[in-house]
Motif scaffolding. Structure first.
Motif, mmCIF file in Angstrom:
data_model
loop_
_atom_site.group_PDB
_atom_site.id
_atom_site.type_symbol
_atom_site.label_atom_id
_atom_site.label_comp_id
_atom_site.label_asym_id
_atom_site.label_seq_id
_atom_site.Cartn_x
_atom_site.Cartn_y
_atom_site.Cartn_z
ATOM 1 N N UNK A 55 4.171 3.634 -1.137
ATOM 2 C CA UNK A 55 3.945 2.804 0.042
ATOM 3 C C UNK A 55 3.448 1.420 -0.379
ATOM 4 N N UNK A 56 2.574 1.392 -1.378
ATOM 5 C CA UNK A 56 2.104 0.108 -1.901
ATOM 6 C C UNK A 56 3.248 -0.702 -2.506
ATOM 7 N N UNK A 57 4.163 -0.008 -3.194
ATOM 8 C CA UNK A 57 5.321 -0.701 -3.758
ATOM 9 C C UNK A 57 6.197 -1.284 -2.648
ATOM 10 N N UNK A 58 6.356 -0.514 -1.577
ATOM 11 C CA UNK A 58 7.155 -1.000 -0.453
ATOM 12 C C UNK A 58 6.508 -2.223 0.190
ATOM 13 N N UNK A 102 6.992 -0.199 10.886
ATOM 14 C CA UNK A 102 7.772 0.528 11.904
ATOM 15 C C UNK A 102 8.751 1.522 11.303
ATOM 16 N N UNK A 103 9.446 1.124 10.228
ATOM 17 C CA UNK A 103 10.416 2.024 9.595
ATOM 18 C C UNK A 103 9.713 3.248 9.039
ATOM 19 N N UNK A 104 8.557 3.026 8.428
ATOM 20 C CA UNK A 104 7.789 4.133 7.860
ATOM 21 C C UNK A 104 7.334 5.102 8.952
ATOM 22 N N UNK A 140 4.460 -4.319 -1.244
ATOM 23 C CA UNK A 140 4.500 -5.438 -2.179
ATOM 24 C C UNK A 140 5.884 -6.077 -2.243
ATOM 25 N N UNK A 141 6.913 -5.284 -1.954
ATOM 26 C CA UNK A 141 8.300 -5.759 -2.115
ATOM 27 C C UNK A 141 8.892 -6.296 -0.827
ATOM 28 N N UNK A 142 8.551 -5.655 0.301
ATOM 29 C CA UNK A 142 9.185 -6.009 1.570
ATOM 30 C C UNK A 142 8.157 -6.493 2.588
ATOM 31 N N UNK A 143 8.656 -7.052 3.676
ATOM 32 C CA UNK A 143 7.809 -7.569 4.750
ATOM 33 C C UNK A 143 7.056 -6.423 5.431
ATOM 34 N N UNK A 199 16.468 -2.123 -1.440
ATOM 35 C CA UNK A 199 16.684 -1.264 -0.270
ATOM 36 C C UNK A 199 15.359 -0.620 0.154
ATOM 37 N N UNK A 200 14.889 -0.989 1.326
ATOM 38 C CA UNK A 200 13.609 -0.495 1.839
ATOM 39 C C UNK A 200 13.571 1.020 1.962
#
Length: 219
Positions: A177-180, A191-193, A182-185, A118-119
């Motif tokens: 943020x780096x984990x996000x 944009x979501x951030x 690395x995990x998601x597109x 889940x992003x």
């Protein structure tokens, strides 16, 4: 090397902007970087924008323009102690501790279970802490501006507390943020951030600086 240099220059300019303009105005304007990235990607990387991408860019322009037109005037601040007074009022203290509590719950309860699927888990942490970072950066930026103007603000312990808060929040943000990323597109993360980060920053600014938007023009 050139890319790193431009990023550093951009962040320095962004930091300086918080010292001279309301955070509620500076942060939303950061969303315009999405538009520039999309345009450059279209011409340089040959990544064509589809209809929803164009719609998103248009909404960014409309939203940023609306905020600029109705942005509140900057409160005149003569020392970091004034910012400290605003930050220690009951309203913002409640927001501060609620954010820390929510972030702690997300990190210890939801990251192990849903972080990889889940992003919103990683981005939620970054956005919530980002709203505190901006408030701290605003205080440190004002301290630097006043200090360069001849009124030393680093003799006050409040300035150093704000500095520590900024460092702590930034490190936490960068980590998740780096984990996000690395995990998601990346095309989804950015944009979501920006949306979540801008939303929480506006809320924090309204609570701390007691700003108001005027959406109607009175005769």
């Amino acid at each position: 090397m050139c890319f790193n240099f431009t990023v550093i220059i951009g962040e320095i300019a962004n930091f300086a902007a918080y010292a001279y303009a309301p955070a509620i105005l500076v942060t939303p304007l950061g969303a315009l970087s999405i538009i520039f990235s999309a345009v450059l990607a279209h011409f340089i990387l040959k990544e064509r924008l589809h209809i929803f991408g164009m719609l998103g860019c248009a909404l960014c322009v409309v939203g940023s323009t609306t905020i600029v037109l109705h942005a509140p005037k900057e409160r005149h601040i003569e020392s970091v102690k004034q910012v400290w007074h605003l930050a220690t009022e009951p309203g913002f203290l409640v927001y501060f501790w609620v954010v820390l509590a929510v972030v702690a719950v997300i990190i210890f309860q939801y990251v192990p279970r849903y972080g990889q699927t889940h992003l919103v888990v990683y981005i939620g942490i970054c956005s919530l802490m980002g709203s505190l970072t901006v408030m701290g950066v605003k205080a440190v930026g004002i301290a630097l501006k006043l200090s360069f103007g001849g009124v030393n603000q680093f003799k006050y312990f409040e300035t150093w507390i704000f500095t520590i808060i900024v460092i702590f929040c930034c490190l936490l943000q960068i980590n998740y943020l780096n984990k996000a990323l690395d995990t998601f597109n990346t095309a989804v993360v950015c944009p979501v951030y920006y949306v979540m980060f801008t939303t929480f920053t506006i809320i924090a600014s309204i609570i701390m600086f007691k700003v108001r938007f005027f959406f109607f023009i009175h005769p």
